[in-house]
Design a protein around this motif. Structure first.
Motif, PDB file in Angstrom:
ATOM      1  N   THR A 233       0.834  -1.200   0.000  1.00  0.00           N
ATOM      2  CA  THR A 233       0.000   0.000   0.000  1.00  0.00           C
ATOM      3  C   THR A 233       0.871   1.253   0.000  1.00  0.00           C
ATOM      4  O   THR A 233       0.553   2.249  -0.673  1.00  0.00           O
ATOM      5  CB  THR A 233      -0.927   0.006   1.232  1.00  0.00           C
TER       6      THR A 233
ATOM      7  N   LEU B 288      -2.878   2.532  -8.541  1.00  0.00           N
ATOM      8  CA  LEU B 288      -4.314   2.331  -8.321  1.00  0.00           C
ATOM      9  C   LEU B 288      -4.675   0.844  -8.348  1.00  0.00           C
ATOM     10  O   LEU B 288      -5.600   0.412  -7.655  1.00  0.00           O
ATOM     11  CB  LEU B 288      -5.109   3.079  -9.387  1.00  0.00           C
ATOM     12  N   LYS B 289      -3.946   0.063  -9.136  1.00  0.00           N
ATOM     13  CA  LYS B 289      -4.180  -1.385  -9.188  1.00  0.00           C
ATOM     14  C   LYS B 289      -4.006  -2.005  -7.808  1.00  0.00           C
ATOM     15  O   LYS B 289      -4.813  -2.850  -7.378  1.00  0.00           O
ATOM     16  CB  LYS B 289      -3.216  -2.024 -10.186  1.00  0.00           C
TER      17      LYS B 289
ATOM     18  N   VAL C 259      -4.260  -0.405  -4.905  1.00  0.00           N
ATOM     19  CA  VAL C 259      -5.312   0.127  -4.030  1.00  0.00           C
ATOM     20  C   VAL C 259      -6.617  -0.635  -4.234  1.00  0.00           C
ATOM     21  O   VAL C 259      -7.278  -1.051  -3.282  1.00  0.00           O
ATOM     22  CB  VAL C 259      -5.523   1.635  -4.290  1.00  0.00           C
ATOM     23  N   VAL C 260      -6.968  -0.852  -5.504  1.00  0.00           N
ATOM     24  CA  VAL C 260      -8.246  -1.511  -5.823  1.00  0.00           C
ATOM     25  C   VAL C 260      -8.219  -2.995  -5.475  1.00  0.00           C
ATOM     26  O   VAL C 260      -9.149  -3.522  -4.857  1.00  0.00           O
ATOM     27  CB  VAL C 260      -8.581  -1.315  -7.317  1.00  0.00           C
ATOM     28  N   ALA C 261      -7.125  -3.680  -5.879  1.00  0.00           N
ATOM     29  CA  ALA C 261      -7.096  -5.134  -5.755  1.00  0.00           C
ATOM     30  C   ALA C 261      -6.590  -5.620  -4.405  1.00  0.00           C
ATOM     31  O   ALA C 261      -7.171  -6.534  -3.812  1.00  0.00           O
ATOM     32  CB  ALA C 261      -6.236  -5.726  -6.865  1.00  0.00           C
TER      33      ALA C 261
ATOM     34  N   LEU D 241     -11.475  -4.923  -3.791  1.00  0.00           N
ATOM     35  CA  LEU D 241     -12.724  -4.734  -4.533  1.00  0.00           C
ATOM     36  C   LEU D 241     -12.849  -5.743  -5.669  1.00  0.00           C
ATOM     37  O   LEU D 241     -13.846  -6.428  -5.802  1.00  0.00           O
ATOM     38  CB  LEU D 241     -12.793  -3.299  -5.068  1.00  0.00           C
TER      39      LEU D 241
END
Length: 343
Positions: free
Chosen positions: A144, A284-285, A287-289, A294
């Protein structure tokens, strides 16, 4: 002895690590011993493109081995990592071109600086990847942190208006080096050091040449470049072998890529904008995964997005700078500050 070769080390058998390093050593020996025995050899654009294609083809072929040995996901992660690292290498190439040009290093001597710079980069990158691997596997939330840094780095390239004039000949690092060590005012062929009389003492002493100074700056640029590069590859995969091998293959082709891109540096004024978007996407990948869980983004999606952004940046740059060969165009805001971001 056989049992030792099949023992696990960083998730892969020892023979695989030894085999990869033997391959890299053979490639470096081939490059240094056969292709460029002439220290004053000047690499042209055609030779540069051929060598770039050679190293990239070998890198892709090794990806085929990864795919065959460990499965589709590992193969896709390797190819994605190779493309991302090669893309980010282009940014480093532009900075190296500014360093060597700013110090007045002739093209015939540049390949020697780059060769030893690549050797140092392989060692430094190995150490940084080893440290990164230990952190990722022991402290999972470090991903992160990597994501936050990548998003910040990409946004800084996009929005910072800070200018950089690239006066490396008078930079603080150069002034410190000249104050601390004896540096000859002129080049001495392709030598990094010479022994000559010190006017202050009247005795023979060891002097560094401007070629050694260029090597210091190039290695410094690579260390700073790796601060973006290593988190980016760990954002794609945490498999240490895949991270390391894709990174090293990307580095091996850097010297060959330099002589092709350096001759056309004015035609890629908008490429760094594409590289900024690549960094932001990879951040962002995570953060999202990984952070919020998500949904998972498959490696092939990352590869496609990277290729689309990179190709778009190259084509847009060539279109915007058409008819400007021989004249350096006024760069966009992202380009003006990108050098400061790297060096």
């Amino acid at each position: 002895m056989v049992d030792l070769l099949y023992a696990d080390w960083l998730g892969k058998p020892v023979w695989m690590w030894l085999g990869f390093h033997a391959l890299i050593a053979a490639l470096l020996a081939f490059d240094l011993g056969l292709l460029h025995r002439d220290k004053e050899h000047e690499i042209g654009v055609k030779e540069s493109l051929l060598l770039t294609a050679f190293y990239f083809t070998l890198g892709v072929a090794f990806g085929g081995f990864i795919w065959w040995e460990f499965g589709r996901q590992s193969g896709e992660e390797y190819i994605t990592g190779l493309v991302v690292e090669k893309s980010l290498s282009m940014d480093n190439v532009f900075v190296i071109a500014m360093i060597l040009t700013g110090l007045g290093i002739p093209r015939a001597a540049q390949h020697r600086v780059l060769l030893w710079g690549i050797l140092a980069a392989v060692i430094l990158r190995g150490l940084m990847i080893g440290l990164g691997s230990a952190l990722v596997h022991q402290v999972h939330w470090i991903l992160t942190l990597f994501a936050a840094f990548l998003i910040y780095a990409g946004a800084k390239i996009l929005f910072s208006g800070e200018e950089e004039h690239g006066d490396f000949g008078n930079s603080p690092t150069v002034r410190w080096f000249k104050r601390t060590f004896r540096v000859t005012p002129d080049l001495h062929g392709s030598r990094f050091t010479v022994r000559q009389t010190d006017p202050k003492t009247g005795r023979k002493a060891l002097w560094f040449t401007p070629l050694a100074l260029a090597l210091v700056l190039v290695n410094g640029a690579d260390v700073i470049f790796a601060v973006d590069s290593v988190p980016a590859i760990f954002a794609i995969t945490t498999d240490t072998f895949v991270v390391y091998t894709s990174n090293i293959f990307a580095i091996l082709g850097l010297r060959a890529l330099y002589f092709a891109l350096a001759a056309m540096v004015d035609r890629f004024a908008y490429l760094k904008t594409a590289l900024a978007f690549i960094l932001i996407f990879i951040g962002l990948k995570i953060v999202v995964a990984d952070t919020f869980g998500l949904f998972d983004i498959p490696p092939w999606v990352s590869l496609v997005v990277t290729l689309v952004l990179l190709t778009g940046g190259v084509l847009y740059s060539l279109w915007r700078t058409r008819g400007q060969a021989g004249a350096v165009p006024a760069p966009p805001p992202a380009e003006r500050q990108a050098s400061a971001h790297r060096v």
